[in-house]
Scaffold this active site. Sequence first.
Site, mmCIF file in Angstrom:
data_model
loop_
_atom_site.group_PDB
_atom_site.id
_atom_site.type_symbol
_atom_site.label_atom_id
_atom_site.label_comp_id
_atom_site.label_asym_id
_atom_site.label_seq_id
_atom_site.Cartn_x
_atom_site.Cartn_y
_atom_site.Cartn_z
ATOM 1 N N GLU A 200 0.819 -1.133 -0.109
ATOM 2 C CA GLU A 200 -0.122 -0.169 0.090
ATOM 3 C C GLU A 200 0.787 1.222 -0.123
ATOM 4 O O GLU A 200 0.705 2.247 0.756
ATOM 5 C CB GLU A 200 -1.059 0.104 1.042
ATOM 6 C CG GLU A 200 -1.951 -1.204 1.090
ATOM 7 C CD GLU A 200 -3.187 -1.260 2.000
ATOM 8 O OE1 GLU A 200 -2.891 -0.472 3.241
ATOM 9 O OE2 GLU A 200 -4.080 -1.728 1.829
ATOM 10 N N GLU A 386 -5.674 -8.491 -1.200
ATOM 11 C CA GLU A 386 -6.321 -8.182 0.104
ATOM 12 C C GLU A 386 -7.669 -7.898 -0.192
ATOM 13 O O GLU A 386 -8.083 -6.918 -0.913
ATOM 14 C CB GLU A 386 -5.734 -6.903 1.129
ATOM 15 C CG GLU A 386 -4.400 -7.134 1.572
ATOM 16 C CD GLU A 386 -3.817 -6.190 2.391
ATOM 17 O OE1 GLU A 386 -4.915 -5.398 3.085
ATOM 18 O OE2 GLU A 386 -2.640 -5.839 2.470
HETATM 19 C C1 BG6 Z 1 -4.589 -2.909 4.588
HETATM 20 C C2 BG6 Z 1 -3.323 -3.185 5.151
HETATM 21 O O1 BG6 Z 1 -4.810 -1.584 4.295
HETATM 22 O O2 BG6 Z 1 -6.033 -3.261 5.511
HETATM 23 C C3 BG6 Z 1 -3.360 -4.355 6.380
HETATM 24 O O3 BG6 Z 1 -2.368 -3.592 3.903
HETATM 25 C C4 BG6 Z 1 -4.397 -4.238 7.146
HETATM 26 O O4 BG6 Z 1 -2.058 -4.330 6.786
HETATM 27 C C5 BG6 Z 1 -5.784 -4.272 6.167
HETATM 28 O O5 BG6 Z 1 -4.546 -4.870 8.176
HETATM 29 C C6 BG6 Z 1 -7.173 -4.097 7.213
HETATM 30 O O6 BG6 Z 1 -7.074 -3.052 8.008
HETATM 31 P P1 BG6 Z 1 -7.294 -3.188 9.568
HETATM 32 O O7 BG6 Z 1 -6.998 -1.680 10.107
HETATM 33 O O8 BG6 Z 1 -8.680 -3.675 9.595
HETATM 34 O O9 BG6 Z 1 -6.135 -4.421 10.009
#
Ligand code: BG6
Length: 489
Positions: A200, A386
């Site tokens: 990211e 993701e």
């Molecule tokens: C992404 C990141 O933006 O979101 C992760 O690459 C992160 O590291 C994921 O865990 C989800 O966000 P959060 O704050 O719910 O863990």
Amino acid sequence: MPFPKDFLWGGAVAGNQYEGGYQSGGRGLSTLDAVTGGGYKKPRMMTYRTKEGQIGESPIDSSLTGQIPEGAVGFIKPDTFYPSHMATDFYHHYKEDIALFSQMGFKCFRMSISWSRICPKGMYDLNEEGLEFYDHVFDELLKYGIEPVVTINHFDMPLYLADHYDGWSSREVIDFFVFYAKTVMHRYKDKVKYWMTFNEINVLSSWCQIGIHRNDPQTLYQAHHHIFVASAKVVELGHSINPDFIIGMMAAVTPSYPMTCKPEDVMESIRFNRAREFYMDVQVKGYYPAYKLKEFQRMGVNIVMEDNDLDIIRKGTVDFIGFSYYMSTVSTTDSDAEKTEGNQFTAFKNPYLSTSDWGWTVDPMGLRIALSQLYDRYHVPLFIVENGLGAADTVEDDGQILDDYRITYLRGHIKAMKEAVELDGVELMGYTPWGCIDIVSAGTGEMKKRYGFIYVERYDDGTGDFSRRKKKSFDWYKKVIASNGEELG
Ligand code: BG6
């Protein structure tokens, strides 16, 4: 069947949120080791010691943005809970976890390498024990036919570089990073084929992510320039180490729709989307786009470059775009519009869509929109690395975890990605839902916010024995993979 036979179904995690073992095997400290847990609307704190010896703490906000005073160094306070120290202990459970991933039929597994496990100070100091740890992990994955997909840097930085170099604001850090990346690419050249340089890249801004003590536009964009040069060098180097390497960039993709058809709202949404597209334009097209150069002029940002930096950036373009997609947002010039939480920013509420318990907008069709826009603009393969729903799970008396809400979320997004492939002709390499096993939340530092198909007994007060158990979604995802995305339940 829309997905090719070799479609990369799997799951994704990051070292600082999953690995633990923060002082095991010769690992050096990283910035994230000095960041406490937080909670929903309760910020995580970066703990530090000032030049004068005072101990302090400073919050990271929902956009993971936050700084510590100039000259201060990361400091681990006694009797304070730091979730990354043990995280969910992949360090000691990797064999068990990989066996579970294999039961689900994973074709790939996205993980990151901890820079300070390989180079404890982040410089030219190599830690053989750290290198051996990842040898074991990759061997275990390959034993089950699971392709490792490796992020070289996911939101952490050796603490030494933050303390002594002000992180990525120093040009020297380019060489340190290239040394680290070259080391791991050489070492694992026959084990790892898929790489991404920075997680990211478009949201990196805080002390804990990139080690900088100020985030005014000049410092921030100078640091990003160094990161671009480092990434481009690593892409070129990687291809020379093994021409079969497939090396990508990684961005957080949150498409923004205009709230209304008022031209001002449309322009606002262009502005919002460009803030992300800038990073892709540099890393995929290989140049600084005109709209950003104009913005730099307006802000008085003057990026200091060496003579061949732009050449390096032009030559080091990536093979694919990896991206995270959790939600969409809307853009408006109406400052009274209702706000909600977002993935690393405060978003405006879309009246047509619901939100998760953590306030993130749920928008499966937004994934098809994002895939189409990205493919039309960049013409390179895409990889959803993701996606997922952060939710509080309940363990029933009989031990079951009935996470139908997670299945519903993922089903909707898989349908949307199928449509993007089948109807829009998008070239998609794979899909790795986030936090396929429960890990620490990056934004809130919580264990309560869970994404996994596998539950880990670990709680926000630091209790839990780290035992693993399958959630209902485990068998559901297993069928999805076995049917190559046909059986969605
Ligand atoms: C992404 C990141 O933006 O979101 C992760 O690459 C992160 O590291 C994921 O865990 C989800 O966000 P959060 O704050 O719910 O863990």
